[in-house]
Design a protein around this motif. Sequence first.
Motif, PDB file in Angstrom:
ATOM      1  N   ARG A  12       0.838  -1.188   0.000  1.00 10.28           N
ATOM      2  CA  ARG A  12       0.000   0.000   0.000  1.00 10.28           C
ATOM      3  C   ARG A  12       0.877   1.243   0.000  1.00 10.28           C
ATOM      4  O   ARG A  12       2.017   1.215   0.440  1.00 10.28           O
ATOM      5  CB  ARG A  12      -0.995   0.017   1.145  1.00 10.28           C
ATOM      6  N   THR A  13       0.333   2.346  -0.497  1.00  9.47           N
ATOM      7  CA  THR A  13       1.076   3.593  -0.611  1.00  9.47           C
ATOM      8  C   THR A  13       1.252   4.212   0.779  1.00  9.47           C
ATOM      9  O   THR A  13       0.271   4.395   1.502  1.00  9.47           O
ATOM     10  CB  THR A  13       0.330   4.579  -1.523  1.00  9.47           C
ATOM     11  N   PRO A  14       2.488   4.576   1.161  1.00  5.52           N
ATOM     12  CA  PRO A  14       2.709   5.090   2.519  1.00  5.52           C
ATOM     13  C   PRO A  14       1.907   6.348   2.841  1.00  5.52           C
ATOM     14  O   PRO A  14       1.378   6.481   3.943  1.00  5.52           O
ATOM     15  CB  PRO A  14       4.213   5.377   2.556  1.00  5.52           C
ATOM     16  N   LEU A  15       1.798   7.282   1.880  1.00  4.19           N
ATOM     17  CA  LEU A  15       1.083   8.525   2.166  1.00  4.19           C
ATOM     18  C   LEU A  15      -0.395   8.255   2.428  1.00  4.19           C
ATOM     19  O   LEU A  15      -0.970   8.792   3.384  1.00  4.19           O
ATOM     20  CB  LEU A  15       1.251   9.510   1.012  1.00  4.19           C
ATOM     21  N   ALA A  16      -1.013   7.436   1.588  1.00  9.09           N
ATOM     22  CA  ALA A  16      -2.421   7.097   1.799  1.00  9.09           C
ATOM     23  C   ALA A  16      -2.609   6.364   3.115  1.00  9.09           C
ATOM     24  O   ALA A  16      -3.557   6.629   3.867  1.00  9.09           O
ATOM     25  CB  ALA A  16      -2.935   6.255   0.632  1.00  9.09           C
ATOM     26  N   GLN A  17      -1.706   5.444   3.412  1.00  4.41           N
ATOM     27  CA  GLN A  17      -1.789   4.697   4.662  1.00  4.41           C
ATOM     28  C   GLN A  17      -1.605   5.616   5.871  1.00  4.41           C
ATOM     29  O   GLN A  17      -2.278   5.471   6.888  1.00  4.41           O
ATOM     30  CB  GLN A  17      -0.722   3.590   4.665  1.00  4.41           C
ATOM     31  N   ALA A  18      -0.702   6.582   5.734  1.00  2.00           N
ATOM     32  CA  ALA A  18      -0.464   7.510   6.837  1.00  2.00           C
ATOM     33  C   ALA A  18      -1.705   8.367   7.110  1.00  2.00           C
ATOM     34  O   ALA A  18      -2.112   8.559   8.265  1.00  2.00           O
ATOM     35  CB  ALA A  18       0.738   8.398   6.519  1.00  2.00           C
ATOM     36  N   PHE A  19      -2.339   8.873   6.042  1.00  2.00           N
ATOM     37  CA  PHE A  19      -3.540   9.684   6.237  1.00  2.00           C
ATOM     38  C   PHE A  19      -4.685   8.853   6.819  1.00  2.00           C
ATOM     39  O   PHE A  19      -5.524   9.359   7.559  1.00  2.00           O
ATOM     40  CB  PHE A  19      -3.969  10.319   4.914  1.00  2.00           C
ATOM     41  N   LYS A  20      -4.714   7.587   6.504  1.00  2.00           N
ATOM     42  CA  LYS A  20      -5.775   6.731   7.024  1.00  2.00           C
ATOM     43  C   LYS A  20      -5.569   6.395   8.498  1.00  2.00           C
ATOM     44  O   LYS A  20      -6.539   6.280   9.259  1.00  2.00           O
ATOM     45  CB  LYS A  20      -5.844   5.433   6.204  1.00  2.00           C
TER      46      LYS A  20
END
Length: 485
Positions: free
Chosen positions: A275-283
């Motif tokens: 999974r993409t780190p930025l998307a995962q971080a925002f989630k």
Amino acid sequence: MDELFRPLSFIRGPAMKNRFALAPMTNKQSADDGTASIGDALTTSVATPALTDKRKRRKVARAGAVGNFIEFFDFTLYGFFAVTIAALFFPQESPTAALLSTFALFGVAFFIRPVGAIVFGHIGDRIGRKRALVVAVILMSGSTTAIGALPTYETVGILAPVMLLLCRLTQGFSAGGELTGAMVLVVEHSPVKERGRNASWVIASIVSGVAGASLVALLVSFSMSSDQLLDWGWRIPFLIAAPLGLAGLILRLNLEESDAYKSAVQEMDGPENARTPLAQAFKTVKQEMLTLFGWVAVQSFAGDILVGFMLTYLVTRVGYAMAEALLIIVIGHVIAIAFIPVLGRWADRVSRKCFAAALAGALAIWTLPAFLLLSRGMVAAVVAIAVYATINYSMMTVQAFAVVELFPVDVRYTASAFPFQLAYALFGGSAPFVATWLVSNVSDLTPAYAIVVLALPALWLAWSAIPNAREMAVVSFLDTEPTDD
């Protein structure tokens, strides 16, 4: 090490539904063993080993510090030589317009930083901290050296400012992954009881970059005539980045990834965990990212008033000669370099909240007296700058704690770099302009009042949002697929 450099597609996994901080540690716990217990809801976690080889940690600290030195050396140099750059790289029909164009390029480098943070964050979380920091130091030192070799407007016309813009964009892009990456690298290798001490050397390298640039500017100004400075002398400070970058590259090529990161790679090794780190971080860590953003906003605004505005303020508003103003800044920063590691050691002995609150309170209390002392002679001005710099840069030690103690390992680089650089762009990048406007339209002390006002929410953040020492989960995902009732 091969597993660190697999294709980026190996990072997807089930969604996260819980926080992933491990049980927080008391100061005694962290001082005793540098570990924490594992929260029940977590999949896997790794405590930073307390007995990691000290020689290895010193090597990591040096590798992390050198890039930060180059970054702040360059950004400070550009500000000091702004008038010279304006004369050489822009049409001179309007000297004021040329100077404004020069400062516009200064600002551009700030606003490209969040883009660099996303890219380097992805590399650092998915390919390796080492790879990200190697690329960052190459781009930073290469673009800084290139500025010193650029042809001027007189030689190539409009291509001169275009090439200068490309160099500044490259510098800002690489800076987006440099500072937070170095913090992650150094603190991730450190046992909890030594995080403050080890992080303080990274912070000291930042102050050294500012002091070094100030000293070089002072020496160049004293050692040659104005004609020599315009002809070739201004190039020397920028060309110094080449040997510095080579030293940094050698140090970083010989690094190893931290045990925490190696564990994260093993945990995520599989197509189901891509999974993409930025998307995962925002989630999963959006609230924690806002906490870091708020703290960095205060620190960067106060810090860039010191780096980007103070020299002009001392000369144009207080009345010092340029050489005197540079000397005040150099001596003040050298004194700060000596005291920042002292505060770093103190940070390892008290709670994170206490340390952060003390610094935010000190910033609120000292800023106005510091501005008043600037007009009381060089000795008083040096004291004002030294104490202010020590407080402000030590606030970055809190940021170094936060990048490790707010975020799980697998999104740590991205989740820290993006809010950090976004805050730096919005607040740090605008600080000299805002301070100049306030001084011109309100009063000479208005920037000090603005810093005091910003320091008050930082006090609230220190007590309510900055965590005490703790270890974090290796991965930021848990199975959250809906279940049948």
